[in-house]
Write a protein that holds these residues in place. Structure first.
Motif, PDB file in Angstrom:
ATOM      1  N   ASP A  97       0.814  -1.214   0.000  1.00  0.00           N
ATOM      2  CA  ASP A  97       0.000   0.000   0.000  1.00  0.00           C
ATOM      3  C   ASP A  97       0.849   1.266   0.000  1.00  0.00           C
ATOM      4  OD1 ASP A  97      -2.011  -1.827   0.205  1.00  0.00           O
ATOM      5  OD2 ASP A  97      -2.638  -1.279   2.234  1.00  0.00           O
ATOM      6  N   SER A 143     -11.648  -9.154  -3.160  1.00  0.00           N
ATOM      7  CA  SER A 143     -11.680  -8.330  -1.953  1.00  0.00           C
ATOM      8  C   SER A 143     -12.714  -7.229  -2.125  1.00  0.00           C
ATOM      9  CB  SER A 143     -10.308  -7.706  -1.703  1.00  0.00           C
ATOM     10  OG  SER A 143     -10.366  -6.695  -0.715  1.00  0.00           O
ATOM     11  N   ARG A 144     -13.228  -6.726  -1.000  1.00  0.00           N
ATOM     12  CA  ARG A 144     -14.065  -5.527  -1.053  1.00  0.00           C
ATOM     13  C   ARG A 144     -13.305  -4.372  -1.679  1.00  0.00           C
ATOM     14  NH1 ARG A 144     -14.783  -0.877   0.785  1.00  0.00           N
ATOM     15  NH2 ARG A 144     -12.803  -1.046   1.888  1.00  0.00           N
ATOM     16  N   ALA A 145     -11.979  -4.459  -1.655  1.00  0.00           N
ATOM     17  CA  ALA A 145     -11.140  -3.409  -2.239  1.00  0.00           C
ATOM     18  C   ALA A 145     -11.348  -3.255  -3.738  1.00  0.00           C
ATOM     19  CB  ALA A 145      -9.667  -3.701  -1.954  1.00  0.00           C
ATOM     20  N   ASN A 149      -9.840   1.557  -2.858  1.00  0.00           N
ATOM     21  CA  ASN A 149      -9.397   2.093  -1.568  1.00  0.00           C
ATOM     22  C   ASN A 149      -8.210   3.021  -1.804  1.00  0.00           C
ATOM     23  OD1 ASN A 149     -11.150   0.760   0.232  1.00  0.00           O
ATOM     24  ND2 ASN A 149      -9.829  -1.028   0.342  1.00  0.00           N
ATOM     25  N   GLN A 152      -4.318   1.919  -2.442  1.00  0.00           N
ATOM     26  CA  GLN A 152      -4.364   0.539  -2.911  1.00  0.00           C
ATOM     27  C   GLN A 152      -4.696   0.441  -4.402  1.00  0.00           C
ATOM     28  OE1 GLN A 152      -7.037  -1.666  -0.207  1.00  0.00           O
ATOM     29  NE2 GLN A 152      -5.179  -2.531   0.704  1.00  0.00           N
ATOM     30  N   ALA A 156      -6.323  -2.930  -5.534  1.00  0.00           N
ATOM     31  CA  ALA A 156      -7.693  -2.833  -6.043  1.00  0.00           C
ATOM     32  C   ALA A 156      -7.762  -3.279  -7.503  1.00  0.00           C
ATOM     33  CB  ALA A 156      -8.214  -1.405  -5.900  1.00  0.00           C
ATOM     34  N   ILE A 202      -7.479   0.468  11.948  1.00  0.00           N
ATOM     35  CA  ILE A 202      -8.121  -0.148  10.786  1.00  0.00           C
ATOM     36  C   ILE A 202      -9.319  -0.976  11.224  1.00  0.00           C
ATOM     37  CG2 ILE A 202      -7.805  -1.794   8.902  1.00  0.00           C
ATOM     38  CD1 ILE A 202      -4.834  -0.984   8.880  1.00  0.00           C
ATOM     39  N   LYS A 205     -12.253   1.295  12.397  1.00  0.00           N
ATOM     40  CA  LYS A 205     -12.873   1.976  11.254  1.00  0.00           C
ATOM     41  C   LYS A 205     -13.740   1.011  10.458  1.00  0.00           C
ATOM     42  CE  LYS A 205     -11.752   4.661   7.116  1.00  0.00           C
ATOM     43  NZ  LYS A 205     -10.642   5.226   6.280  1.00  0.00           N
ATOM     44  N   ALA A 206     -13.257  -0.220  10.272  1.00  0.00           N
ATOM     45  CA  ALA A 206     -14.020  -1.214   9.516  1.00  0.00           C
ATOM     46  C   ALA A 206     -15.312  -1.580  10.241  1.00  0.00           C
ATOM     47  CB  ALA A 206     -13.175  -2.459   9.291  1.00  0.00           C
ATOM     48  N   THR A 244     -18.448  -9.375   3.916  1.00  0.00           N
ATOM     49  CA  THR A 244     -17.994  -8.067   4.373  1.00  0.00           C
ATOM     50  C   THR A 244     -18.775  -7.534   5.569  1.00  0.00           C
ATOM     51  OG1 THR A 244     -19.537  -6.911   2.892  1.00  0.00           O
ATOM     52  CG2 THR A 244     -17.355  -7.440   2.001  1.00  0.00           C
ATOM     53  N   ARG A 247     -20.807  -4.460   4.379  1.00  0.00           N
ATOM     54  CA  ARG A 247     -20.149  -3.257   3.859  1.00  0.00           C
ATOM     55  C   ARG A 247     -19.766  -3.484   2.400  1.00  0.00           C
ATOM     56  NH1 ARG A 247     -14.199  -0.978   5.691  1.00  0.00           N
ATOM     57  NH2 ARG A 247     -14.252   0.951   4.470  1.00  0.00           N
TER      58      ARG A 247
END
Length: 249
Positions: A97, A143-145, A149, A152, A156, A202, A205-206, A244, A247
């Motif tokens: 990242d 990934s949710r990414a 993001n 990323q 991503a 992290i 926040k998630a 997720t 999310r």
């Protein structure tokens, strides 16, 4: 519930630890014969030994999935050891990242090579076996990414690429009884994530962003993979199953 994978042979890439190791374990608990493969030799051997200590069937192959020769050896050793291949989980990957202006060419190449080229090479190598037997399951760990993001861009892009690859292959290979799907995890409490210096921030926040207020566990992802790899999911292909906690963005 009988998932219909007892006796099937599953390869899980990047399965020395974390999501890959737990996925290998869950498949083995359902009766699959599992090949643990990773570039991390010590971790891969330990994971395979732990599975065998539970009375499960597991074999370890050390290799770099970005190298075609290693991938060919993985496939040949799997066939020689277990006599077949039925399930492939393309799990290998890691983040590097950085904001784009600070991202090096190496940061970009390493992430794309492992996740996208690695998945391409392994899937291509196992596909003739799946086609010949008229049955197969390929599950890509996205990934949710894939929604994007900050810091990323490489990760991503790779995770979104795995989704595009799955959707294309679902159309190519469905005629042979092969399904290709993705699991897209959100925040997961793995050893790699817990080792980050900003882990607690992290995590908090998630959880705040998720409707389901708990951390994700490797078991949550492994259960989703087992379902998509099973007979129960035989009419599902080209899909993305988000794990997720609700999310998405």
């Amino acid at each position: 519930m009988d998932m219909g994978i007892e006796g099937k042979v599953a390869i899980v890439t990047g399965s020395a630890r974390g999501l890959g190791a737990e996925t290998a374990r869950r498949l083995a608990l359902e009766g699959a014969r599992v090949v643990v493969t990773d570039i991390n030799a010590e971790g891969a051997r330990a994971t395979a030994e732990a599975l065998r200590a539970e009375g499960l069937q597991a074999h370890c192959v050390i290799g770099d999935i970005t190298r075609a020769a290693d991938v060919d050896r993985l496939v040949q050793e799997t066939l020689a050891t277990f006599g077949g291949i039925h399930i492939l989980v393309n799990n290998a990957g890691f983040p590097r990242d950085r904001y784009l202006v600070k991202m090096t060419e190496e940061d970009w190449d390493l992430v794309i090579q492992v996740m996208l080229k690695g998945a391409f090479l392994v899937t291509k190598a196992v596909m003739p076996t799946l086609i010949a037997q008229g049955w197969g399951r390929v599950v890509n760990i996205s990934s949710r990414a894939h929604f994007g993001n900050p810091t990323q861009a490489n990760y991503a892009a790779a995770k979104a690429g795995l989704i595009g690859m799955a959707k294309a292959l679902a159309q190519e290979e469905g005629r042979y009884g092969i399904t290709v799907n993705c699991v897209a995890p959100g925040f997961m409490e793995t050893e790699m994530v817990q080792a980050l210096p900003t882990y607690e921030q992290i995590r908090d926040k998630a959880i705040q962003a998720q409707p389901i207020k708990r951390v994700g566990r490797p078991q949550d992802v492994a259960d989703a993979v087992v379902f998509l790899a099973s007979e129960r999911a035989g009419f599902i292909s080209g899909e993305v199953l988000h794990v997720t906690g609700g999310r998405f963005g």
